[in-house]
Design a protein around this motif. Structure first.
Motif, PDB file in Angstrom:
ATOM      1  N   ALA A  97      56.882  12.798  66.719  1.00 33.76           N
ATOM      2  CA  ALA A  97      57.939  12.015  66.071  1.00 33.76           C
ATOM      3  C   ALA A  97      59.315  12.302  66.667  1.00 33.76           C
ATOM      4  CB  ALA A  97      57.954  12.240  64.562  1.00 33.76           C
ATOM      5  N   PHE A  98      59.351  12.630  67.952  1.00 30.47           N
ATOM      6  CA  PHE A  98      60.606  12.869  68.652  1.00 30.47           C
ATOM      7  C   PHE A  98      61.411  11.580  68.766  1.00 30.47           C
ATOM      8  CE2 PHE A  98      62.767  12.801  72.868  1.00 30.47           C
ATOM      9  CZ  PHE A  98      63.711  13.786  72.634  1.00 30.47           C
ATOM     10  N   THR A  99      62.719  11.697  68.553  1.00 27.64           N
ATOM     11  CA  THR A  99      63.636  10.570  68.697  1.00 27.64           C
ATOM     12  C   THR A  99      64.633  10.892  69.807  1.00 27.64           C
ATOM     13  OG1 THR A  99      63.473  10.048  66.330  1.00 27.64           O
ATOM     14  CG2 THR A  99      65.343   9.133  67.545  1.00 27.64           C
ATOM     15  N   PRO A 100      64.640  10.129  70.902  1.00 31.76           N
ATOM     16  CA  PRO A 100      65.519  10.442  72.030  1.00 31.76           C
ATOM     17  C   PRO A 100      66.998  10.514  71.672  1.00 31.76           C
ATOM     18  CG  PRO A 100      63.867   8.840  72.683  1.00 31.76           C
ATOM     19  CD  PRO A 100      63.742   8.990  71.194  1.00 31.76           C
ATOM     20  N   SER A 101      67.410   9.791  70.616  1.00 32.45           N
ATOM     21  CA  SER A 101      68.824   9.789  70.231  1.00 32.45           C
ATOM     22  C   SER A 101      69.191  10.983  69.360  1.00 32.45           C
ATOM     23  CB  SER A 101      69.158   8.496  69.478  1.00 32.45           C
ATOM     24  OG  SER A 101      68.359   8.384  68.300  1.00 32.45           O
ATOM     25  N   GLY A 102      68.200  11.781  68.943  1.00 31.19           N
ATOM     26  CA  GLY A 102      68.465  12.950  68.115  1.00 31.19           C
ATOM     27  C   GLY A 102      68.769  14.183  68.937  1.00 31.19           C
ATOM     28  N   ASN A 103      68.756  15.351  68.286  1.00 31.74           N
ATOM     29  CA  ASN A 103      69.023  16.592  68.999  1.00 31.74           C
ATOM     30  C   ASN A 103      68.038  16.757  70.161  1.00 31.74           C
ATOM     31  OD1 ASN A 103      71.160  17.407  67.436  1.00 31.74           O
ATOM     32  ND2 ASN A 103      69.945  18.740  66.105  1.00 31.74           N
ATOM     33  N   PRO A 104      68.523  17.083  71.347  1.00 32.27           N
ATOM     34  CA  PRO A 104      67.638  17.228  72.505  1.00 32.27           C
ATOM     35  C   PRO A 104      66.916  18.575  72.480  1.00 32.27           C
ATOM     36  CG  PRO A 104      69.873  17.763  73.137  1.00 32.27           C
ATOM     37  CD  PRO A 104      69.936  17.286  71.700  1.00 32.27           C
ATOM     38  N   PRO A 105      65.836  18.701  73.223  1.00 37.78           N
ATOM     39  CA  PRO A 105      65.187  20.006  73.364  1.00 37.78           C
ATOM     40  C   PRO A 105      66.166  21.034  73.924  1.00 37.78           C
ATOM     41  CG  PRO A 105      63.740  18.275  74.130  1.00 37.78           C
ATOM     42  CD  PRO A 105      65.078  17.632  73.892  1.00 37.78           C
ATOM     43  N   GLN A 106      66.082  22.256  73.404  1.00 34.25           N
ATOM     44  CA  GLN A 106      67.006  23.321  73.780  1.00 34.25           C
ATOM     45  C   GLN A 106      66.422  24.648  73.324  1.00 34.25           C
ATOM     46  OE1 GLN A 106      70.398  23.258  70.668  1.00 34.25           O
ATOM     47  NE2 GLN A 106      69.411  21.248  70.529  1.00 34.25           N
ATOM     48  N   ILE A 107      67.038  25.745  73.688  1.00 33.01           N
ATOM     49  CA  ILE A 107      66.601  27.049  73.197  1.00 33.01           C
ATOM     50  C   ILE A 107      66.625  27.032  71.674  1.00 33.01           C
ATOM     51  CG2 ILE A 107      67.293  29.458  72.942  1.00 33.01           C
ATOM     52  CD1 ILE A 107      68.025  29.538  75.814  1.00 33.01           C
ATOM     53  N   GLY A 108      65.521  27.446  71.078  1.00 35.95           N
ATOM     54  CA  GLY A 108      65.387  27.430  69.639  1.00 35.95           C
ATOM     55  C   GLY A 108      64.817  26.144  69.090  1.00 35.95           C
ATOM     56  N   GLN A 109      64.923  25.079  69.843  1.00 34.46           N
ATOM     57  CA  GLN A 109      64.331  23.785  69.484  1.00 34.46           C
ATOM     58  C   GLN A 109      63.687  23.187  70.737  1.00 34.46           C
ATOM     59  OE1 GLN A 109      66.762  21.113  66.954  1.00 34.46           O
ATOM     60  NE2 GLN A 109      68.339  22.687  67.038  1.00 34.46           N
ATOM     61  N   PRO A 110      62.623  23.815  71.253  1.00 30.38           N
ATOM     62  CA  PRO A 110      62.088  23.425  72.560  1.00 30.38           C
ATOM     63  C   PRO A 110      61.507  22.022  72.617  1.00 30.38           C
ATOM     64  CG  PRO A 110      60.621  24.983  71.475  1.00 30.38           C
ATOM     65  CD  PRO A 110      61.878  24.951  70.667  1.00 30.38           C
ATOM     66  N   LEU A 111      61.218  21.420  71.446  1.00 31.35           N
ATOM     67  CA  LEU A 111      60.794  20.024  71.424  1.00 31.35           C
ATOM     68  C   LEU A 111      61.859  19.133  70.786  1.00 31.35           C
ATOM     69  CD1 LEU A 111      57.808  21.754  70.916  1.00 31.35           C
ATOM     70  CD2 LEU A 111      57.073  19.417  71.372  1.00 31.35           C
ATOM     71  N   GLY A 112      63.061  19.652  70.673  1.00 34.97           N
ATOM     72  CA  GLY A 112      64.150  18.862  70.127  1.00 34.97           C
ATOM     73  C   GLY A 112      63.976  18.586  68.656  1.00 34.97           C
ATOM     74  N   ASN A 113      63.887  17.343  68.305  1.00 35.70           N
ATOM     75  CA  ASN A 113      63.760  16.921  66.917  1.00 35.70           C
ATOM     76  C   ASN A 113      62.413  16.231  66.697  1.00 35.70           C
ATOM     77  OD1 ASN A 113      64.099  13.713  66.900  1.00 35.70           O
ATOM     78  ND2 ASN A 113      65.355  14.555  68.546  1.00 35.70           N
ATOM     79  N   PRO A 114      61.915  16.214  65.459  1.00 34.01           N
ATOM     80  CA  PRO A 114      62.306  17.047  64.318  1.00 34.01           C
ATOM     81  C   PRO A 114      61.884  18.495  64.547  1.00 34.01           C
ATOM     82  CG  PRO A 114      60.339  15.794  63.803  1.00 34.01           C
ATOM     83  CD  PRO A 114      60.785  15.318  65.151  1.00 34.01           C
ATOM     84  N   PRO A 115      62.230  19.416  63.643  1.00 36.31           N
ATOM     85  CA  PRO A 115      61.890  20.824  63.853  1.00 36.31           C
ATOM     86  C   PRO A 115      60.396  21.027  64.105  1.00 36.31           C
ATOM     87  CG  PRO A 115      63.404  20.605  62.013  1.00 36.31           C
ATOM     88  CD  PRO A 115      62.996  19.214  62.382  1.00 36.31           C
ATOM     89  N   TYR A 116      60.095  21.996  64.948  1.00 33.78           N
ATOM     90  CA  TYR A 116      58.717  22.328  65.286  1.00 33.78           C
ATOM     91  C   TYR A 116      57.880  22.505  64.024  1.00 33.78           C
ATOM     92  CZ  TYR A 116      54.836  24.862  67.463  1.00 33.78           C
ATOM     93  OH  TYR A 116      53.589  25.239  67.905  1.00 33.78           O
ATOM     94  N   PRO A 117      56.647  21.990  63.958  1.00 30.84           N
ATOM     95  CA  PRO A 117      55.905  21.322  65.039  1.00 30.84           C
ATOM     96  C   PRO A 117      56.129  19.822  65.115  1.00 30.84           C
ATOM     97  CG  PRO A 117      54.472  21.597  63.154  1.00 30.84           C
ATOM     98  CD  PRO A 117      55.791  22.208  62.768  1.00 30.84           C
ATOM     99  N   GLY A 118      57.060  19.291  64.338  1.00 37.32           N
ATOM    100  CA  GLY A 118      57.337  17.866  64.374  1.00 37.32           C
ATOM    101  C   GLY A 118      56.367  17.071  63.527  1.00 37.32           C
ATOM    102  N   GLY A 119      56.429  15.770  63.671  1.00 38.97           N
ATOM    103  CA  GLY A 119      55.563  14.882  62.913  1.00 38.97           C
ATOM    104  C   GLY A 119      54.276  14.612  63.661  1.00 38.97           C
ATOM    105  N   THR A 120      53.293  15.457  63.468  1.00 38.01           N
ATOM    106  CA  THR A 120      52.006  15.322  64.135  1.00 38.01           C
ATOM    107  C   THR A 120      50.972  14.710  63.193  1.00 38.01           C
ATOM    108  OG1 THR A 120      51.111  17.474  63.470  1.00 38.01           O
ATOM    109  CG2 THR A 120      52.553  17.434  65.407  1.00 38.01           C
ATOM    110  N   THR A 121      49.797  14.390  63.718  1.00 40.39           N
ATOM    111  CA  THR A 121      48.709  13.873  62.891  1.00 40.39           C
ATOM    112  C   THR A 121      47.718  14.970  62.531  1.00 40.39           C
ATOM    113  OG1 THR A 121      47.469  13.244  64.885  1.00 40.39           O
ATOM    114  CG2 THR A 121      48.860  11.555  63.859  1.00 40.39           C
ATOM    115  N   THR A 122      48.071  16.223  62.798  1.00 42.29           N
ATOM    116  CA  THR A 122      47.132  17.330  62.614  1.00 42.29           C
ATOM    117  C   THR A 122      47.362  18.125  61.341  1.00 42.29           C
ATOM    118  OG1 THR A 122      48.515  18.972  63.728  1.00 42.29           O
ATOM    119  CG2 THR A 122      47.103  17.613  65.128  1.00 42.29           C
ATOM    120  N   GLY A 123      48.512  17.960  60.715  1.00 45.96           N
ATOM    121  CA  GLY A 123      48.871  18.832  59.606  1.00 45.96           C
ATOM    122  C   GLY A 123      49.456  20.140  60.081  1.00 45.96           C
ATOM    123  N   GLY A 124      49.753  20.230  61.339  1.00 46.53           N
ATOM    124  CA  GLY A 124      50.312  21.433  61.960  1.00 46.53           C
ATOM    125  C   GLY A 124      50.588  21.146  63.420  1.00 46.53           C
TER     126      GLY A 124
END
Length: 358
Positions: A97-124
């Motif tokens: 569920a990454f949004t390119p217009s949101g916070n970019p990946p960076q130290i502490g947020q390596p996948l950017g937005n939303p916070p890890y693990p993000g909006g996945t279909t796994t429940g984790g």
């Protein structure tokens, strides 16, 4: 160079990694969080930094945020310049569920937005979560453009809703944004990986088409690799391709009954698509001598697990839900693997990428 790996090789290649990290987590590795079972002590010179309930990471002492991930400076060029970059495209098996217009990946947020693990279909966490923060050997910043329900091109295989971003749309998002190498993503030919896991929705929603169905696979792959060439034109040189898993074995398709023709037809369509995908990926290195390709065989991996689930720690591969031991996750459909399954996928993919900067 074309690299491929079965699950057996994947585990063999990871034995040394797991043993080496059994006592401490390395720099940039995960060290805590919900569902995490690895080491919680970080290598000297790093601090196990709490970022959110799912994710604590071993960050260098001089770059760890003072409290949480939100306190780090978004877009810090000092963090980005030391990173390797992963640009990911795909469908619900990959989405966070990454949004390119949101916070970019960076130290502490390596996948950017939303916070890890993000909006996945796994429940984790899913496989790209694991490969970004658990099985990594360097700081990886991942731009994950994958979108649930995606097909390669909506004009060839319409998705379930017009708002779904196809692979074509995802690549265009990249080309119109991060391809321009902003300060938050100073990627180069050498330090960037481009991965594509697509085709599940194209095939599961079109197996029933009349006419030469296998020729339609050629049309789909021609569209996919036209996009790959667009990525190459802006500097992409390292590509990871993941093939289509045996989705005819999902609880959803299995529920249609043994007399339903979906399974055998879909199986033959997937196998044809995967054979042609492997050929196309290999041919890419013949067309461009400066390209390196990697290939993870999800079809083989899924079948190995589903044929012998207990060998991989699963007690049930026929139903889906949130209970421990289930291969299929709680998605209310019976179409998506669980987070435990994705961890195995992540290990296999990490092995394919072994001996690289990732």
């Amino acid at each position: 160079m074309f690299r491929s790996s079965s699950l057996v090789f994947a585990f063999t290649g990871l034995v040394s990694i797991v043993n080496a990290q059994s006592a401490v987590s390395g720099t940039w590795a995960q060290c805590g969080g919900i569902g995490y079972a690895g080491p919680t002590v970080c290598v000297s010179g790093t601090v196990c930094t709490f970022l959110n309930a799912y994710f604590s990471q071993c960050l260098p002492s001089d770059s760890a945020p003072s409290s949480t991930a939100t306190s780090s400076s978004p877009g810090s060029t000092s963090s980005a310049s030391a990173a390797n970059f992963w640009f990911s495209f795909g469908d619900s098996y990959t989405q966070t569920a990454f949004t390119p217009s949101g916070n970019p990946p960076q130290i502490g947020q390596p996948l950017g937005n939303p916070p890890y693990p993000g909006g996945t279909t796994t429940g984790g966490p899913n496989w790209i979560d694991f490969d970004t923060v658990t099985f990594n050997t360097s700081l990886i910043l991942t731009w994950n453009y994958a979108y649930g329900g995606a097909t390669i091109d909506a004009s060839l295989a319409p998705p379930f809703a017009p708002t779904v971003l196809s692979l074509t749309d995802q690549v265009n998002e990249f080309l119109n944004g991060t391809a321009n190498k902003p300060a938050t993503a100073p990627w180069t030919n050498e330090n960037a990986l481009f991965s594509i896991w697509i085709g599940i929705n194209d095939l599961s929603w079109s197996w029933w088409q009349t006419g030469d169905r296998l020729a339609y696979n050629d049309v789909l792959l021609d569209a996919e690799f036209a996009l790959v060439e667009q990525l190459y034109a802006v500097g992409a040189r390292n590509f990871l391709f993941l093939n289509v898993p045996p989705i005819q074995r999902t609880p959803y398709f299995a529920s249609l009954g043994p007399t339903n023709v979906t399974g055998p037809i879909l199986e033959s369509v997937i196998e044809d698509f995967n054979t042609k995908l492997a050929t196309a990926a290999n041919n890419l290195t013949n067309t461009f001598d400066d390209v390196q390709t990697f290939y993870w065989d999800s079809y083989l991996t899924f079948n190995e697990i589903l044929d012998d689930p207990t060998a991989f720690g699963f007690t049930n591969v026929t139903t889906f839900g949130s209970a421990p031991g289930l291969f299929w996750g709680n998605d209310n459909q019976g179409l998506h693997p669980s987070s435990a399954a994705h961890e195995i996928f992540g290990q296999g993919i990490a092995a394919v990428l072994a001996d690289t900067i990732w």
